[in-house]
Design a protein around this motif. Structure first.
Motif, short mmCIF file in Angstrom:
data_model
loop_
_atom_site.label_atom_id
_atom_site.label_comp_id
_atom_site.label_asym_id
_atom_site.label_seq_id
_atom_site.Cartn_x
_atom_site.Cartn_y
_atom_site.Cartn_z
N THR A 1 -38.31 38.07 0.90
CA THR A 1 -37.78 38.41 2.34
C THR A 1 -37.37 39.66 2.24
O THR A 1 -36.27 39.87 1.26
N THR B 1 -35.20 42.31 4.91
CA THR B 1 -34.29 42.51 6.12
C THR B 1 -33.78 44.04 6.34
O THR B 1 -33.17 44.36 5.51
N ASP C 1 -38.79 44.47 8.50
CA ASP C 1 -38.47 43.14 8.44
C ASP C 1 -39.67 42.57 7.86
O ASP C 1 -40.66 42.61 8.49
#
Length: 222
Positions: A6, A8, A24
């Motif tokens: 992930t 961000t 993102d």
């Protein structure tokens, strides 16, 4: 599916030039994702940040539940060795070592198995990739397609959570590029391997589960 990786709000500047402008992205376990965009869009910079080869100016990268920003250089090296496999356009094989030795190097660094087990695993991957006959050769004795397959075997040796591939077909002719595309799909199906592939190759992108488009340091669609 759970997110393997992930990112961000990833931002990165070189001098006064903003390369990444708040990216993102989440990659799910078992996904094969294409990252496409023109030269200068920021694909390689983003991939290098995800692979801990470069650090963002701001934002967060997580592999599974691990926040990479809070790790020491030693722990980052361990994460890179155990969680991430890299496949680059120009292979980056070590010319003084044989094919078998090149594939084994990441596992030797990890020191999780005996030398006998490491070589057995390497030979299994080389056989799976159709190049077991090259084990005693040096990289300069191989074709471009064979060298890229060795690089893939090296990326797989530690059973990484995700493989990051930066223009893996960019230095191959159309025949070998198609072979590599088929190989990635076979690995995804046989090993549930997760891929993020930066590519200009439209055919390779079409074989992926999802395509993420980058433009001028941002993700325009996915």
């Amino acid at each position: 599916m759970s997110a393997i990786l992930t990112a961000t709000n990833i931002r990165k500047k070189y001098g006064h030039i903003e390369i990444l402008k708040g990216i993102d992205l989440a990659i799910q376990s078992g996904e094969m994702v294409a990252l496409v965009g023109s030269s200068g869009a920021g694909k390689s910079t983003f991939l290098h940040i995800l692979g801990t080869l470069t650090f963002p100016d701001s934002g967060q990268v997580r592999i599974e539940d691990v926040d990479l920003a809070n790790l020491s250089n030693r722990k980052l090296s361990k994460i890179r060795n155990e969680y991430i496999g890299f496949v680059f356009q120009f292979h980056q094989l070590l010319p003084e070592f044989t094919v078998l030795e090149n594939v084994c190097i990441p596992a030797w660094i990890a020191q999780k198995n005996t030398d006998k087990q490491i070589k057995k695993t390497a030979l299994e991957f080389l056989d799976f990739l159709g190049i077991q006959a090259t084990v005693e050769k040096k990289p300069d004795q191989l074709s471009g397609g064979e060298q890229q397959r060795v690089a893939v075997a090296r990326a797989l040796i530690n059973s990484p959570r995700i493989i990051l591939a930066d223009e893996p077909t960019g230095n191959l002719d159309s025949h070998h590029a198609q072979d590599l595309q088929n190989l990635f799909r076979k690995l995804a199906q046989s090993y549930n391997q997760t891929f993020l592939i930066a590519t200009h190759n439209e055919q390779l992108a079409q074989q992926c589960d999802r395509t993420v488009h980058m433009h001028d340091g941002t993700i325009s669609s996915s």
